[in-house]
Write a protein that holds these residues in place. Sequence first.
Motif, short mmCIF file in Angstrom:
data_model
loop_
_atom_site.label_atom_id
_atom_site.label_comp_id
_atom_site.label_asym_id
_atom_site.label_seq_id
_atom_site.Cartn_x
_atom_site.Cartn_y
_atom_site.Cartn_z
N GLU A 194 0.83 -1.21 0.00
CA GLU A 194 0.00 0.00 0.00
C GLU A 194 0.86 1.26 0.00
OE1 GLU A 194 -3.49 2.20 2.67
OE2 GLU A 194 -2.70 0.24 3.25
N ALA A 195 1.93 1.24 0.83
CA ALA A 195 2.82 2.41 0.90
C ALA A 195 3.54 2.62 -0.43
CB ALA A 195 3.83 2.22 2.02
N GLU A 196 3.99 1.52 -1.04
CA GLU A 196 4.68 1.63 -2.33
C GLU A 196 3.77 2.21 -3.39
OE1 GLU A 196 7.46 -1.19 -5.19
OE2 GLU A 196 5.80 -2.09 -4.09
N GLU A 197 2.52 1.76 -3.40
CA GLU A 197 1.55 2.26 -4.39
C GLU A 197 1.31 3.76 -4.21
OE1 GLU A 197 -3.05 1.40 -5.89
OE2 GLU A 197 -2.13 0.18 -4.32
N LYS A 198 1.18 4.18 -2.95
CA LYS A 198 0.95 5.59 -2.68
C LYS A 198 2.13 6.45 -3.11
CE LYS A 198 -2.26 5.20 1.24
NZ LYS A 198 -2.45 5.49 2.69
N LEU A 199 3.34 5.96 -2.82
CA LEU A 199 4.53 6.72 -3.16
C LEU A 199 4.71 6.81 -4.68
CD1 LEU A 199 7.12 5.49 -0.50
CD2 LEU A 199 5.82 7.61 -0.52
N LYS A 200 4.53 5.69 -5.37
CA LYS A 200 4.70 5.69 -6.81
C LYS A 200 3.70 6.61 -7.50
CE LYS A 200 6.99 1.26 -7.65
NZ LYS A 200 6.92 -0.04 -8.34
N ALA A 201 2.54 6.78 -6.89
CA ALA A 201 1.52 7.67 -7.47
C ALA A 201 1.94 9.13 -7.43
CB ALA A 201 0.20 7.49 -6.73
N GLN A 202 2.97 9.44 -6.62
CA GLN A 202 3.42 10.83 -6.48
C GLN A 202 4.56 11.18 -7.43
OE1 GLN A 202 1.49 12.64 -4.48
NE2 GLN A 202 0.44 10.70 -4.05
N ARG A 203 5.04 10.20 -8.21
CA ARG A 203 6.17 10.45 -9.09
C ARG A 203 5.79 11.37 -10.24
NH1 ARG A 203 8.44 4.43 -10.07
NH2 ARG A 203 6.31 4.26 -10.85
#
Length: 266
Positions: A194-203
Motif C-alpha cells: 500500500e505504501a509503495e503504491e501511494k509513493l509511486k503515485a506521487q512520481r
Amino acid sequence: MTNLFTNGATTNSNSRALNGTSELNSLAATYVNEFMNALNDIDDDRMEAVEASKTDNSEMDKLVQELTDVADVDTTSLVDAVGTDEHTPNKLLASVQSKRSRLKGKEMTIDNYKSLVHAAISEYILREAFDMKKNAARGGAGSVVTYSDEEIQALAADQEALKKAIRNIQSRKCIMKGKVGFDENSEQWLALLEAEEKLKAQRVSTRVVRQADTTKQDVQAALEGVDFGSLKKDELKSLLENIAGIVNDEPTDIDEAEEPTETTEE
C-alpha cells in the motif's frame, strides 16, 4: 574549538562483526569529518549547543542535522550488506546506542567526541535506512510501514527523497520475501504494498524520446552491468528485444519516473 575538550586517552571501541557494520562505519565517517570541520567555523553563541551535545542526545542529533548533509545519505550499500536478516538492523542500532551511552560517561577528549558524533550519525543512518522511527514500538524490516498525508505531500515535493523512499520499501520487500515462512497476506507485507503504491503515485513523469545519434550509448547502457552467465531465458529474450529496438531506431518514449523491475523479487 579545542578548548571545549579535555586532553586524555582515546577510547577504543570494538564493533561487533554484524552484517553491515563496515558499510555503516564507512558512511558515518564521511559525515563525521564534515561535522568536525563545521565546528571550526561555528559561532560563539552555538558553543553552548556543542557543550550540551556531549551529554544530551537530542542536542547532538540537532547538531548532526544542522552541520552535515547526512539527510542526503544513500543507504543502498548498507541495506544490501545487511541482507535478509530482519534482526540485524535492531542489533546494529542497539550497538550504536550503547556506544553513545558509554561515551557520554567518558572524559570528553576530542577523539571521544568524534566517536560520539560517529555513533550519533550511525544511528541517524540506520533509522533512515530501515525506517526505524524514534519511539516506535518496533523497527526494522518487519515493522508496519505507513505514511501520513503530510509525509506523502512532502515526498511529492522532493522527487529525490521520493525515489529514496520507494527504494527503501523495495529493499524491505526483498528482505521479507527472503524470510522463511513469508506470508503475502501478513499485515507488514500488505502495508508495504500500500505504501509503495501511494509513493509511486506521487512520481512526476518526464517524457524523453530517444534520438537516433544515441544508439551506441543506449546499447552500452543496456548492457552495462549485465551478468550474462546468470540471466534466465526470459530475461535474455527481453534484453535482446530491447537492444533490437534500439538498433532498429524505433522511437521509444521513456518514462524517467518509472523504476526498474525488481528482479530480486522472483
